[in-house]
Design an enzyme around this catalytic site. Structure first.
Site, short mmCIF file in Angstrom:
data_model
loop_
_atom_site.label_atom_id
_atom_site.label_comp_id
_atom_site.label_asym_id
_atom_site.label_seq_id
_atom_site.Cartn_x
_atom_site.Cartn_y
_atom_site.Cartn_z
N ASP A 46 0.84 -1.19 0.00
CA ASP A 46 0.00 0.00 0.00
C ASP A 46 0.87 1.24 0.00
OD1 ASP A 46 -2.67 1.46 0.56
OD2 ASP A 46 -1.32 2.17 2.14
N TYR A 51 2.91 10.25 0.51
CA TYR A 51 4.11 9.74 1.16
C TYR A 51 5.37 10.25 0.45
CZ TYR A 51 0.63 6.49 3.08
OH TYR A 51 -0.48 5.93 3.67
N LYS A 77 -3.72 5.79 -3.26
CA LYS A 77 -4.80 6.66 -2.78
C LYS A 77 -5.01 7.86 -3.70
CE LYS A 77 -3.61 5.07 1.82
NZ LYS A 77 -2.28 4.51 1.47
N GLY A 230 -1.17 1.19 10.56
CA GLY A 230 -0.66 1.69 11.85
C GLY A 230 -0.95 0.80 13.03
N ASN A 233 0.51 1.93 16.25
CA ASN A 233 0.20 3.31 16.66
C ASN A 233 1.42 4.23 16.55
OD1 ASN A 233 -2.11 1.85 18.71
ND2 ASN A 233 -2.73 3.64 17.53
N SER A 234 1.98 4.27 15.36
CA SER A 234 3.14 5.13 15.05
C SER A 234 4.42 4.69 15.75
CB SER A 234 2.86 6.60 15.37
OG SER A 234 1.75 7.08 14.66
N GLY A 235 4.44 3.47 16.25
CA GLY A 235 5.68 2.93 16.79
C GLY A 235 5.71 2.68 18.28
N ILE A 236 4.76 3.24 19.02
CA ILE A 236 4.77 3.08 20.47
C ILE A 236 4.61 1.62 20.89
CG2 ILE A 236 2.29 3.51 20.74
CD1 ILE A 236 5.00 4.83 23.13
N LEU A 237 3.93 0.82 20.05
CA LEU A 237 3.78 -0.61 20.36
C LEU A 237 4.91 -1.46 19.76
CD1 LEU A 237 -0.08 -1.10 19.94
CD2 LEU A 237 1.23 -1.27 22.07
N ALA A 238 5.88 -0.79 19.18
CA ALA A 238 7.02 -1.51 18.61
C ALA A 238 8.33 -1.00 19.20
CB ALA A 238 7.03 -1.34 17.09
#
Length: 332
Positions: A46, A51, A77, A230, A233-238
């Protein structure tokens, strides 16, 4: 057409980072990341004009050119047009300040959608797209004017994409948004009907209760595929520090710390919990984390295949870290 019917697996690749999202990524690193995705078995990619003002599409297209177009699923898109002129204003977002310098304008009209598709085909170097998402006709980008933009899309881009789908030019269309409200509006329309929707950051391990109220059950009932963007969530969970593309607030960091504590005690990677949670809802057809480093791709595929003990999910639910009515992998 249903996305889930043509995917070889539910783990796709969200290529926003290839547009130099938050940092200036060398071409060779971008190529290595797409190569890692392909080698791991990813066949759903995608992208979007937004981007990096087309940089993601250009980089992705260059890599995919070596493969038969029938061997992968491709979505992009409409809603923003990339102009030939240089944007002389200060970038209004830190997100893609390292992207191409072309000026972009919003255009949700029928002509704008067709023009956007033509531009994407040229940048990607392909003769067709599989799915097209209408990008960000929502409050987070348009403030109180979002409903006017959505109505422009309704009478413009939606109709253009419906015609292209009915003619067999594309397989399907939908929205590509960070908020649930535009999707709920669109699912209620009677003159046009999307096939799918790309929903970023709103059905995740960290943030899902609002989407569970109406959107997810409605989509499941109507057979509308949800592609989850996502999922971290923009990286907070990674392991990152961003939430919603900005520095995470204290309450979010505290919630992630609680999730991480439970995950560590059950020997579960948080990434694995995040991906598998998003995929557990029957409305979810695919999840498309982004990455700009090859090793992150390998982590994503490992996370998808990690066996997570039921006790982890039970504790997450007991601690009210997942909603009581959220479908869990352990329920399946």
């Amino acid at each position: 057409m249903s996305i889930r019917d043509i995917l070889v697996n539910p783990l796709g690749f969200g290529t926003a980072p290839l547009g130099n999202m938050f940092r200036d990524i060398p071409d060779q690193e971008a190529v290595a990341t797409v190569h890692a995705a392909w080698e791991q078995g990813t066949r759903f990619f995608d992208t979007a004009p937004m981007y990096g003002a087309g940089l993601s599409e250009i980089r992705l297209g260059r890599y995919l050119a070596q493969y038969d177009r029938d061997d992968y699923v491709l979505s992009t898109k409409v809603g923003r047009l990339i102009l030939d002129e240089i944007d002389t204003k200060d970038r209004n977002s830190e997100m893609f300040k390292f992207g191409r310098a072309n000026r972009m304008v919003y255009d949700y009209s029928e002509k704008g959608a067709l023009r956007s598709i033509e531009g994407s085909l040229n940048r990607l170097g392909v003769d067709r797209l599989d799915f097209v998402f209408v990008h960000d006709p929502a409050q987070d980008f348009h403030g109180d004017a979002w409903l006017a933009h959505l109505e422009t899309a309704h009478t413009g881009a939606f109709r253009a994409l419906t015609r292209l789908r009915d003619e067999g030019v594309i397989r399907g269309w939908g929205l590509g948004v960070n908020l649930t409200e535009p999707v709920e509006f669109t699912l209620g329309l009677t003159d046009v009907q999307p096939d799918s929707t790309l929903l970023a950051g709103r059905y995740t391990l960290l943030d899902h209760e609002h989407a569970l109220q109406r959107l997810m059950p409605t989509a499941a009932a109507e057979g509308i595929d949800i592609v989850i963007g996502g999922p971290y969530n923009s990286g907070i969970l990674a392991g990152g520090t961003r939430f919603e593309y900005q520095k995470a607030p204290a309450e979010i960091s505290a919630k992630v710390a609680r999730i991480t504590d439970i995950a560590q005690r059950h020997d579960v990677p948080v990434k694995a919990a995040a991906l598998q949670f998003s995929l557990a809802h029957p409305a979810t057809a695919a999840v498309i984390p982004g990455a700009s480093k090859p090793e992150r791709i390998a982590e994503d595929h490992a996370a998808l295949n990690t066996k997570i003990p039921d006790d982890f999910w039970h504790e997450m639910r007991d601690q009210h870290l997942v909603a009581a009515n959220a479908p869990l992998p352990s329920d399946q």
